[in-house]
Design a protein around this motif. Structure first.
Motif, PDB file in Angstrom:
ATOM      1  N   GLU A 613     -10.941 -15.130  -8.645  1.00  0.00           N
ATOM      2  CA  GLU A 613     -10.809 -15.059 -10.094  1.00  0.00           C
ATOM      3  C   GLU A 613     -10.437 -13.581 -10.351  1.00  0.00           C
ATOM      4  OE1 GLU A 613     -12.283 -16.636 -14.516  1.00  0.00           O
ATOM      5  OE2 GLU A 613     -13.309 -17.257 -12.875  1.00  0.00           O
ATOM      6  N   PRO A 614      -9.374 -13.542 -11.092  1.00  0.00           N
ATOM      7  CA  PRO A 614      -8.979 -12.205 -11.287  1.00  0.00           C
ATOM      8  C   PRO A 614      -9.588 -11.744 -12.820  1.00  0.00           C
ATOM      9  CG  PRO A 614      -7.121 -13.367 -11.713  1.00  0.00           C
ATOM     10  CD  PRO A 614      -7.897 -14.121 -11.267  1.00  0.00           C
ATOM     11  N   LEU A 615      -9.743 -10.280 -13.241  1.00  0.00           N
ATOM     12  CA  LEU A 615      -9.985 -10.148 -14.846  1.00  0.00           C
ATOM     13  C   LEU A 615      -8.893 -10.595 -15.655  1.00  0.00           C
ATOM     14  CD1 LEU A 615     -12.122  -9.217 -16.618  1.00  0.00           C
ATOM     15  CD2 LEU A 615     -10.945  -7.027 -16.405  1.00  0.00           C
ATOM     16  N   TYR A 616      -7.865 -10.206 -14.974  1.00  0.00           N
ATOM     17  CA  TYR A 616      -6.497 -10.700 -16.218  1.00  0.00           C
ATOM     18  C   TYR A 616      -5.573 -11.027 -14.787  1.00  0.00           C
ATOM     19  CZ  TYR A 616      -8.252  -9.275 -20.329  1.00  0.00           C
ATOM     20  OH  TYR A 616      -9.354  -9.516 -21.527  1.00  0.00           O
ATOM     21  N   PRO A 617      -5.015 -11.980 -14.927  1.00  0.00           N
ATOM     22  CA  PRO A 617      -4.171 -12.428 -13.855  1.00  0.00           C
ATOM     23  C   PRO A 617      -2.445 -11.840 -13.945  1.00  0.00           C
ATOM     24  CG  PRO A 617      -4.019 -14.263 -15.370  1.00  0.00           C
ATOM     25  CD  PRO A 617      -5.000 -13.248 -16.008  1.00  0.00           C
ATOM     26  N   PHE A 618      -1.843 -11.940 -12.984  1.00  0.00           N
ATOM     27  CA  PHE A 618      -0.376 -11.562 -12.868  1.00  0.00           C
ATOM     28  C   PHE A 618       0.391 -12.350 -14.012  1.00  0.00           C
ATOM     29  CE2 PHE A 618       3.701 -12.689 -11.295  1.00  0.00           C
ATOM     30  CZ  PHE A 618       4.310 -11.302 -11.209  1.00  0.00           C
ATOM     31  N   GLY A 619       1.514 -11.608 -14.738  1.00  0.00           N
ATOM     32  CA  GLY A 619       1.932 -12.426 -15.708  1.00  0.00           C
ATOM     33  C   GLY A 619       1.598 -12.678 -17.065  1.00  0.00           C
ATOM     34  N   TYR A 620       0.170 -11.843 -17.335  1.00  0.00           N
ATOM     35  CA  TYR A 620      -0.746 -12.267 -18.375  1.00  0.00           C
ATOM     36  C   TYR A 620      -0.239 -11.496 -19.495  1.00  0.00           C
ATOM     37  CZ  TYR A 620      -5.132 -12.706 -21.350  1.00  0.00           C
ATOM     38  OH  TYR A 620      -5.844 -12.894 -22.491  1.00  0.00           O
ATOM     39  N   GLY A 621      -0.490 -12.095 -20.845  1.00  0.00           N
ATOM     40  CA  GLY A 621      -0.101 -11.192 -22.112  1.00  0.00           C
ATOM     41  C   GLY A 621      -0.336 -12.185 -23.173  1.00  0.00           C
ATOM     42  N   LEU A 622      -1.068 -11.794 -24.308  1.00  0.00           N
ATOM     43  CA  LEU A 622      -1.267 -12.708 -25.390  1.00  0.00           C
ATOM     44  C   LEU A 622      -0.139 -12.350 -26.505  1.00  0.00           C
ATOM     45  CD1 LEU A 622      -4.998 -12.512 -25.936  1.00  0.00           C
ATOM     46  CD2 LEU A 622      -3.740 -14.448 -24.844  1.00  0.00           C
ATOM     47  N   SER A 623       0.109 -13.107 -27.724  1.00  0.00           N
ATOM     48  CA  SER A 623       0.950 -13.100 -28.644  1.00  0.00           C
ATOM     49  C   SER A 623       0.016 -13.243 -29.968  1.00  0.00           C
ATOM     50  CB  SER A 623       2.293 -13.822 -28.558  1.00  0.00           C
ATOM     51  OG  SER A 623       2.901 -13.851 -29.566  1.00  0.00           O
ATOM     52  N   TYR A 624       0.820 -12.800 -31.090  1.00  0.00           N
ATOM     53  CA  TYR A 624       0.156 -13.033 -32.492  1.00  0.00           C
ATOM     54  C   TYR A 624       0.422 -14.350 -33.063  1.00  0.00           C
ATOM     55  CZ  TYR A 624      -0.775  -7.965 -32.777  1.00  0.00           C
ATOM     56  OH  TYR A 624      -1.091  -6.715 -32.459  1.00  0.00           O
ATOM     57  N   THR A 625       1.254 -15.276 -32.104  1.00  0.00           N
ATOM     58  CA  THR A 625       1.582 -16.606 -32.289  1.00  0.00           C
ATOM     59  C   THR A 625       1.231 -17.388 -31.045  1.00  0.00           C
ATOM     60  OG1 THR A 625       3.302 -18.094 -33.218  1.00  0.00           O
ATOM     61  CG2 THR A 625       3.677 -16.522 -31.612  1.00  0.00           C
ATOM     62  N   THR A 626       1.617 -18.585 -30.819  1.00  0.00           N
ATOM     63  CA  THR A 626       1.126 -19.638 -30.026  1.00  0.00           C
ATOM     64  C   THR A 626       2.431 -20.290 -29.457  1.00  0.00           C
ATOM     65  OG1 THR A 626       0.413 -21.170 -31.531  1.00  0.00           O
ATOM     66  CG2 THR A 626      -1.214 -19.708 -30.249  1.00  0.00           C
ATOM     67  N   PHE A 627       2.541 -20.634 -28.225  1.00  0.00           N
ATOM     68  CA  PHE A 627       3.572 -21.505 -27.692  1.00  0.00           C
ATOM     69  C   PHE A 627       3.279 -22.865 -26.990  1.00  0.00           C
ATOM     70  CE2 PHE A 627       4.778 -17.019 -27.965  1.00  0.00           C
ATOM     71  CZ  PHE A 627       5.972 -16.972 -28.803  1.00  0.00           C
ATOM     72  N   ALA A 628       3.983 -23.643 -26.990  1.00  0.00           N
ATOM     73  CA  ALA A 628       4.037 -25.070 -26.357  1.00  0.00           C
ATOM     74  C   ALA A 628       5.171 -25.139 -25.407  1.00  0.00           C
ATOM     75  CB  ALA A 628       3.558 -26.173 -27.357  1.00  0.00           C
ATOM     76  N   PHE A 629       4.957 -25.835 -24.417  1.00  0.00           N
ATOM     77  CA  PHE A 629       6.002 -26.346 -23.564  1.00  0.00           C
ATOM     78  C   PHE A 629       6.179 -27.786 -23.446  1.00  0.00           C
ATOM     79  CE2 PHE A 629       5.868 -22.333 -20.460  1.00  0.00           C
ATOM     80  CZ  PHE A 629       5.810 -21.590 -21.338  1.00  0.00           C
ATOM     81  N   GLU A 630       7.166 -28.158 -23.707  1.00  0.00           N
ATOM     82  CA  GLU A 630       7.702 -29.678 -23.685  1.00  0.00           C
ATOM     83  C   GLU A 630       8.884 -29.887 -23.080  1.00  0.00           C
ATOM     84  OE1 GLU A 630       8.164 -29.798 -28.210  1.00  0.00           O
ATOM     85  OE2 GLU A 630       6.060 -29.809 -28.592  1.00  0.00           O
ATOM     86  N   ASN A 631       9.031 -31.179 -22.840  1.00  0.00           N
ATOM     87  CA  ASN A 631      10.360 -31.922 -22.401  1.00  0.00           C
ATOM     88  C   ASN A 631      10.778 -31.243 -20.995  1.00  0.00           C
ATOM     89  OD1 ASN A 631      10.437 -33.825 -24.542  1.00  0.00           O
ATOM     90  ND2 ASN A 631      11.428 -32.233 -25.957  1.00  0.00           N
TER      91      ASN A 631
END
Length: 743
Positions: A613-631
């Protein structure tokens, strides 16, 4: 005729004249982009042959080595100019003296300072890569140069690497997808990109003597893809040979790498330039693929490809026909960039407001939000009358510094200046430096050693500075600590000893937080550090970079919410250095030989495959909003090896703030007959979505991207069977999976 690159939105398509061959490749965009390179142009062959026929042996050899720090000799009587080079990982370097490293003292060589390549990679945005290249290319032409000694596209193998900030990423796919548009953008301005350092140049320690040993599959799958794509897709005009050896042969005289792979396999038609003072022979260097020797430690006529080459030719040790081959390559690229008297060559512009804004755009998409408990960010300033700004990095300038190429610039906005520019005048800023930069002066920047972070005194806080910081924090409504590193600490020619934050910063942050719990920590650095304790104790963490002329404004706009952060880590942040593959296998830094024992399991591939387990993984980064993946779906379930997989997904912004998300596509094969990483990045796309809205994107993956290098057949091979395509917002945040079959 010169190809023109038309860059169209996220689904950009590179267009070319119909006389050129189209080469289709997967990319981050919603459609496959055609990075159409110019084919070898034989328009100038007769002119080149005529010029060479008129040249003396001495004139020919003068073109093969430096006659100043950054030029080779021309032949004025034949209209052949000097080939003029400039350093440029952060922008076009200031003019230096012809025979030493001291500044030339010009008053018109100020340039734009661009974000470092690590920051560019953190945007995960190929449009930003093209913008970077195109903007720097304009500045290079304005300075009258022909070749930019950039980009540096080596893989980040160890977090301790002194040039991690200058390299892009630990992942070969992200690396090549950012490199290609950068090179194209640069060369659209009638200049040459010199991609470096070819190849397997992944540490500074003993960089001029160590011998890299690795298996062929690792070479092909990890360390060569960005170089190959830059040649075959972007048509890079130049490549810089590295200092180190590869399988026993120096890379500036390595027949396998320079002739067999680069020219015979990839069809490279440009010039191979040595790194400075990286040449070790005369006849062998030329015959094994080097074209130009550059360097500094001795008079230019004493170079291996200078008087020694003249003597070797006259003694019959090398034919003049061999010398002609290299001269013709140089003339070829000079014609390609219109340096041979063309009247319609790009004129360029430098240090313009438009270029500062290019730097701002890149910087603003590079900032990574690591942690944001209680939605502390963006800053809520209602009722705030004072802010403590603490840390040397609030005022540190990084355009110049360290042992490496910087930029002389008239504009470098620091974080403190950014706050003063952006905060209401009613808010008082209480600044305290907090810590002092301390170095092991004896070893600072000593070439080839792991030097910085020497005696314990570098981590001792100055009592007066500490007390000043504590008082500022006590007497303010909130505090922002600007910590991390700088370009004197992370530097070419020296790897770090360890991952520790230098200069006693952790102690400083703990003591500031103790007197003001409303403390935000911003880290400015180019490479991973040990921030495990900091992460546990700090509710809010932001990661920025050596982020260019507008870095301070971009960073503060993120903190204030004027920009919604969208940066993603281009490498893995480990909890311990021992968790990283080169260190877990005890194969860094080596002695005279470095065995890449981790093989293809570089970066996140190691962490995911070994379940670390890394502290923070490759490709990681937060936002001030949230996203959902669908379809999530593919256009079909089964594919032949010559087909392209089309993956579509609907991304919904489920928060209240407009923002950008990076959809990352990883592929895995659990029942493979060969050893594989648990998953590998094979596609990505950055997309802007309004709050509450949805966007459907497509990522296209040619099946050939799933291939592994078959050492026995010496071919790329797609293994048939079932694959899992994983879509997520980081390598450890997979939201959707799709099963496909390859026939």
């Amino acid at each position: 005729m010169k190809n023109k690159l038309i860059y169209l939105s996220v689904a950009a398509v590179f267009l070319t004249f119909t006389s050129c061959k189209n080469e289709t490749n997967s990319d981050s965009g919603s459609e496959i982009k055609d990075y159409n390179r110019k084919e070898t142009n034989f328009e100038f062959d007769e002119k080149i042959d005529s010029l060479v026929a008129q040249m003396t042996l001495e004139e020919k050899i003068g073109m093969l080595h430096g006659n100043s720090m950054f030029t080779t000799t021309g032949v004025e009587r034949l209209g052949i100019p000097e080939l003029k080079m400039a350093d440029g990982p952060l922008g076009v370097r200031e003019e230096i003296s012809r025979d030493n490293w001291s500044p030339a003292g010009w008053d018109n060589d100020f340039a734009t300072y661009y974000p470092a390549s690590g920051a560019l990679a953190a945007t995960w945005n190929t449009e930003m890569a093209y913008t970077f290249g195109n903007s720097v290319g304009q500045e290079l032409r304005a300075r009258g140069k022909d070749m930019l000694l950039s980009p540096a596209i080596n893989i980040v193998r160890t977090p301790l690497g002194g040039r991690t900030y200058e390299y892009m990423t630990e992942d070969p796919f992200l690396n090549k997808k950012m490199s290609v548009p950068l090179v194209v953008g640069l060369q659209d301005n009638d200049v040459m990109a010199c991609i470096k350092h070819y190849a397997a140049n992944n540490q500074e320690t003993n960089r001029d003597i160590y011998d890299v040993q690795m298996d062929e599959r690792t070479l092909r799958e990890i360390y060569l893809p960005a170089f190959k794509a830059s040649v075959t897709e972007a048509n890079a005009y130049a490549i810089m040979g590295a200092y180190n050896k590869f399988r026993g042969e120096y890379l500036c005289e390595n027949d396998y790498m320079l002739n067999k792979i680069l020219r015979d396999e990839w069809g490279f038609k440009g010039v191979v330039v040595s790194d400075w003072a990286a040449v070790h022979s005369t006849v062998k260097s030329l015959e094994n693929g080097l074209d130009i020797e550059m360097g500094t430690p001795k008079p230019f006529n004493e170079f291996f490809l200078a008087d020694k080459l003249i003597a070797a030719a006259k003694a019959g040790e090398i034919s003049e026909a061999e010398i002609d081959v290299h001269v013709k390559r140089i003339l070829y690229v000079l014609f390609q960039v219109k340096a041979m008297g063309s009247k319609d060559r790009v004129k360029g512009s430098i240090a313009t407001e438009a270029h500062y804004q290019d730097a701002y755009k890149i910087a603003s998409e590079a900032v990574v939000l690591l942690k944001n408990e209680n939605n502390t960010l963006p800053l809520k300033l209602e009722g705030v009358k004072s802010i403590a700004v603490i840390g040397n990095n609030a005022t540190k300038k990084n355009a110049l510094g360290g042992f490496g190429a910087g930029v002389k610039t008239k504009r470098e906005v620091t974080p403190l200046e950014g706050l003063k520019n952006k905060l209401p005048e009613s808010i008082k800023i209480n600044y305290a430096e907090g810590y002092l930069e301390r170095y092991d002066v004896k070893n600072k920047g000593k070439l080839g050693d792991i030097t910085l972070n020497g005696p314990v005194t570098i981590d001792q806080l100055d009592p007066a500075k500490l007390q000043e910081a504590i008082e500022a924090a006590k007497n303010s409504d909130m505090a922002i600590v600007f910590a991390g590193s700088n370009r004197d600490y992370e530097t070419e020619a020296s790897d770090r000893r360890n991952l520790n934050l230098p200069f006693g910063q952790e102690e400083l942050i703990n003591k500031v937080r103790a007197v003001n719990p409303k403390t935000i920590v911003v880290l400015i650095a180019g490479a991973p550090f040990d921030i495990v304790d900091l992460n546990q104790k700090s509710p809010t963490l932001v990661w920025s970079w050596f982020n260019g002329s507008e870095g301070g404004n971009a960073l503060i706009d993120v903190l204030l919410g004027n920009i919604n952060p969208s940066g993603k880590l281009p490498w893995t942040m480990p909890k311990r250095i021992e968790d990283s593959p080169a260190h877990a296998t005890n194969s860094f830094p080596g002695d005279k030989t470095v065995n890449y024992a981790e093989g293809i399991l570089v970066g996140y591939r190691w962490f995911d495959t070994k379940n670390i387990e890394p502290l923070y993984p490759f490709g990681y980064g937060l936002s001030y909003t949230t996203f959902a993946f669908e379809n999530t779906k593919t256009n079909k379930k089964s594919y032949a090896s010559n087909e392209t997989i089309t993956v579509s997904v609907t991304v919904k912004n489920t928060g209240k703030v407009d923002g950008k998300e990076v959809v990352q596509l990883y592929a895995s094969k659990s029942d493979s007959k060969i050893s594989r990483a648990a998953q590998e990045l094979k596609g990505f796309q950055k997309v802007w979505i309004a709050a509450g809205k949805s966007e459907t994107i497509t990522i296209q993956v040619p099946v050939k991207e799933l291939a592994y290098y078959n050492v026995e057949s010496k071919k790329w091979t797609v293994e048939p069977g079932n694959y899992t395509l994983k879509l997520g917002s980081s390598s450890r945040d997979i939201k959707k999976e799709i099963q496909i079959n390859i026939k």
